[in-house]
Design a protein around this motif. Structure first.
Motif, PDB file in Angstrom:
ATOM      1  N   ASN A 100      27.331  36.645   1.362  1.00 57.24           N
ATOM      2  CA  ASN A 100      26.043  36.874   2.020  1.00 57.24           C
ATOM      3  C   ASN A 100      26.200  36.832   3.531  1.00 57.24           C
ATOM      4  O   ASN A 100      25.649  37.660   4.262  1.00 57.24           O
ATOM      5  CB  ASN A 100      25.029  35.788   1.631  1.00 57.24           C
ATOM      6  CG  ASN A 100      24.544  35.887   0.205  1.00 57.24           C
ATOM      7  OD1 ASN A 100      24.985  36.717  -0.568  1.00 57.24           O
ATOM      8  ND2 ASN A 100      23.621  35.008  -0.153  1.00 57.24           N
ATOM      9  N   LEU A 101      26.936  35.811   4.001  1.00 60.81           N
ATOM     10  CA  LEU A 101      27.051  35.555   5.435  1.00 60.81           C
ATOM     11  C   LEU A 101      28.083  36.447   6.106  1.00 60.81           C
ATOM     12  O   LEU A 101      27.956  36.762   7.290  1.00 60.81           O
ATOM     13  CB  LEU A 101      27.418  34.080   5.657  1.00 60.81           C
ATOM     14  CG  LEU A 101      26.358  33.065   5.202  1.00 60.81           C
ATOM     15  CD1 LEU A 101      26.931  31.654   5.235  1.00 60.81           C
ATOM     16  CD2 LEU A 101      25.117  33.160   6.071  1.00 60.81           C
ATOM     17  N   HIS A 102      29.123  36.859   5.366  1.00 57.46           N
ATOM     18  CA  HIS A 102      30.207  37.653   5.946  1.00 57.46           C
ATOM     19  C   HIS A 102      30.553  38.815   5.012  1.00 57.46           C
ATOM     20  O   HIS A 102      31.640  38.861   4.431  1.00 57.46           O
ATOM     21  CB  HIS A 102      31.448  36.775   6.177  1.00 57.46           C
ATOM     22  CG  HIS A 102      31.168  35.526   6.960  1.00 57.46           C
ATOM     23  ND1 HIS A 102      30.894  35.534   8.312  1.00 57.46           N
ATOM     24  CD2 HIS A 102      31.085  34.229   6.560  1.00 57.46           C
ATOM     25  CE1 HIS A 102      30.684  34.296   8.726  1.00 57.46           C
ATOM     26  NE2 HIS A 102      30.781  33.482   7.694  1.00 57.46           N
ATOM     27  N   PRO A 103      29.648  39.766   4.856  1.00 59.33           N
ATOM     28  CA  PRO A 103      29.885  40.844   3.893  1.00 59.33           C
ATOM     29  C   PRO A 103      30.977  41.809   4.334  1.00 59.33           C
ATOM     30  O   PRO A 103      31.141  42.090   5.517  1.00 59.33           O
ATOM     31  CB  PRO A 103      28.526  41.544   3.823  1.00 59.33           C
ATOM     32  CG  PRO A 103      27.883  41.256   5.142  1.00 59.33           C
ATOM     33  CD  PRO A 103      28.344  39.880   5.521  1.00 59.33           C
ATOM     34  N   ASP A 104      31.706  42.294   3.361  1.00 62.11           N
ATOM     35  CA  ASP A 104      32.638  43.391   3.580  1.00 62.11           C
ATOM     36  C   ASP A 104      31.815  44.611   4.016  1.00 62.11           C
ATOM     37  O   ASP A 104      30.783  44.915   3.411  1.00 62.11           O
ATOM     38  CB  ASP A 104      33.367  43.678   2.260  1.00 62.11           C
ATOM     39  CG  ASP A 104      34.456  44.719   2.365  1.00 62.11           C
ATOM     40  OD1 ASP A 104      34.222  45.762   3.018  1.00 62.11           O
ATOM     41  OD2 ASP A 104      35.524  44.532   1.776  1.00 62.11           O
ATOM     42  N   PRO A 105      32.225  45.326   5.049  1.00 60.97           N
ATOM     43  CA  PRO A 105      31.450  46.501   5.492  1.00 60.97           C
ATOM     44  C   PRO A 105      31.213  47.532   4.389  1.00 60.97           C
ATOM     45  O   PRO A 105      30.224  48.270   4.428  1.00 60.97           O
ATOM     46  CB  PRO A 105      32.299  47.079   6.622  1.00 60.97           C
ATOM     47  CG  PRO A 105      33.080  45.913   7.146  1.00 60.97           C
ATOM     48  CD  PRO A 105      33.368  45.060   5.942  1.00 60.97           C
ATOM     49  N   ALA A 192      16.899  36.626   0.703  1.00 63.14           N
ATOM     50  CA  ALA A 192      17.959  35.651   0.448  1.00 63.14           C
ATOM     51  C   ALA A 192      19.125  35.793   1.418  1.00 63.14           C
ATOM     52  O   ALA A 192      20.229  35.368   1.112  1.00 63.14           O
ATOM     53  CB  ALA A 192      18.459  35.753  -0.992  1.00 63.14           C
ATOM     54  N   ARG A 193      18.881  36.416   2.564  1.00 58.13           N
ATOM     55  CA  ARG A 193      19.840  36.498   3.655  1.00 58.13           C
ATOM     56  C   ARG A 193      21.164  37.160   3.253  1.00 58.13           C
ATOM     57  O   ARG A 193      22.231  36.774   3.720  1.00 58.13           O
ATOM     58  CB  ARG A 193      20.096  35.102   4.250  1.00 58.13           C
ATOM     59  CG  ARG A 193      18.823  34.329   4.601  1.00 58.13           C
ATOM     60  CD  ARG A 193      17.986  35.018   5.653  1.00 58.13           C
ATOM     61  NE  ARG A 193      16.727  34.300   5.896  1.00 58.13           N
ATOM     62  CZ  ARG A 193      16.568  33.348   6.816  1.00 58.13           C
ATOM     63  NH1 ARG A 193      17.582  33.016   7.599  1.00 58.13           N
ATOM     64  NH2 ARG A 193      15.406  32.753   6.961  1.00 58.13           N
TER      65      ARG A 193
END
Length: 338
Positions: A100-105, A192-193
């Motif tokens: 959620n916080l560091h998604p794969d592009p 949910a961010r």
């Protein structure tokens, strides 16, 4: 038969639905605690008690001010019962929170339910795509008039934006337009961010209504695929039956169709397993092909009769707040992820 509404809510939606004032649990979140704090009594000049609607609006507004990591930590504690380890995640849900916080592009384009169709056509062929009726720039009366008698209306930018229409004469443009506008004005990132959803431009589209030979909506096959290793991925199959009816169940099977004693989210197991699909291997082969570029992805498929249709790719199922029964599955599945 009239429009069929989606029955039940997934873990993300259930956790984040506005709480009634009689069902709030003290201490669930800092925001809830703040909103529930009793008003100070200051004598004759006290303000009247705020209405439940006002309190709810204050709570929802306060939630938007929380940093993503804090919001997710509080939400995880509320839904799972413990605070997550965000720096060194161990469980499945904790590792999903990291996504959620560091998604794969890549998640942005592949989570867009319209744009992902191009990827699916290249990867496994357009024969596995549900026929697209329309993806208009805007939903107008002319678009509605051109729709067939039965169809499915969806939005591309989030979860649970699905309306099944089995008889167009029993609905109206105005009703569907109101629903579509509500979807389009929902910022799914705020729910949910899940940051990759923030980059998806909301659109409405219409697909053919899939029915099996008995005229029924086929079950959802949600295949949790753990790859990133030589050989075939590890796959667990969650089958959602009667999703739009009154007897919805969620059953988890392994690749040999053993009925596992696992419950995911709010779905309850059926009393007995469903018959093994005759084309189970075809379903597994499609899922294995679609997950081969990821260490984990949930591949949603429909399998009416002897066909296999693509539903969606989900990289953050349940937004990292997905309860498991037993809870040990959260830890076991966490070991399967990088």
């Amino acid at each position: 038969m009239p429009i069929i509404k989606s029955a039940g809510m997934n873990a993300r939606n259930a956790a984040l639905a506005p709480e009634s004032e009689t069902s709030v649990h003290t201490g669930d979140t800092a925001v809830a605690s703040l909103a529930e704090r009793p008003a100070l009594h200051t004598g004759a000049h006290s303000s009247p008690a705020q209405s439940p609607t006002t309190v709810r609006k204050i709570k929802e507004a306060a939630k938007t001010l929380l940093p993503d990591a804090l919001f997710l930590s509080l939400l995880h504690h509320k839904c799972i019962g413990r605070y997550p380890r965000l720096i060194h995640p161990v469980t499945f849900n904790e590792k999903i929170l990291q996504r959620n916080l560091h998604p794969d592009p890549r998640y942005i384009r592949l989570s867009d339910k319209l744009l992902v169709r191009e990827y699916i056509a290249r990867k496994i062929g357009d024969k596995h795509l549900i026929p697209l009726i329309a993806a208009p720039d805007s939903f107008t009366p002319d678009v509605f008039d051109a729709l067939p008698d039965a169809f499915v209306m969806k939005a591309n930018h989030g979860s649970s934006f699905v309306e099944v229409v089995t008889n167009k004469s029993e609905t109206s443009f105005e009703k569907l337009k109101k629903l579509a506008d509500r979807w389009l004005h929902t910022d799914f990132y705020c729910v949910a961010r899940e940051r990759h959803y923030e980059m998806i431009e909301p659109r409405i589209f219409f697909e053919q209504l899939l029915l099996d030979q008995r005229g029924r909506i086929p079950a959802d096959f949600k295949l949790h695929c753990f790859g990133g290793r030589p050989g075939r991925p590890i796959i667990y199959i969650l089958v959602i039956s009667d999703r739009f009816g009154d007897a919805t169940h969620g059953d988890v099977y392994d690749i040999d169709w053993n009925h596992l004693d696992i419950e995911i989210g709010d779905y309850k197991r059926s009393p007995a397993p469903a018959p093994r699909p005759r084309h189970l291997q075809a379903v597994l082969d499609v899922a294995a092909r679609l997950c081969e570029d990821f260490d984990y992805v949930r591949v949603d498929l429909y399998a009416p009769d002897n066909l296999v249709y693509f539903g969606e790719l989900t990289f953050t199922p349940g937004a990292g707040v997905l309860p498991f029964t037993p809870d040990s599955i959260d830890f076991e599945w966490g070991k399967l992820m990088a």
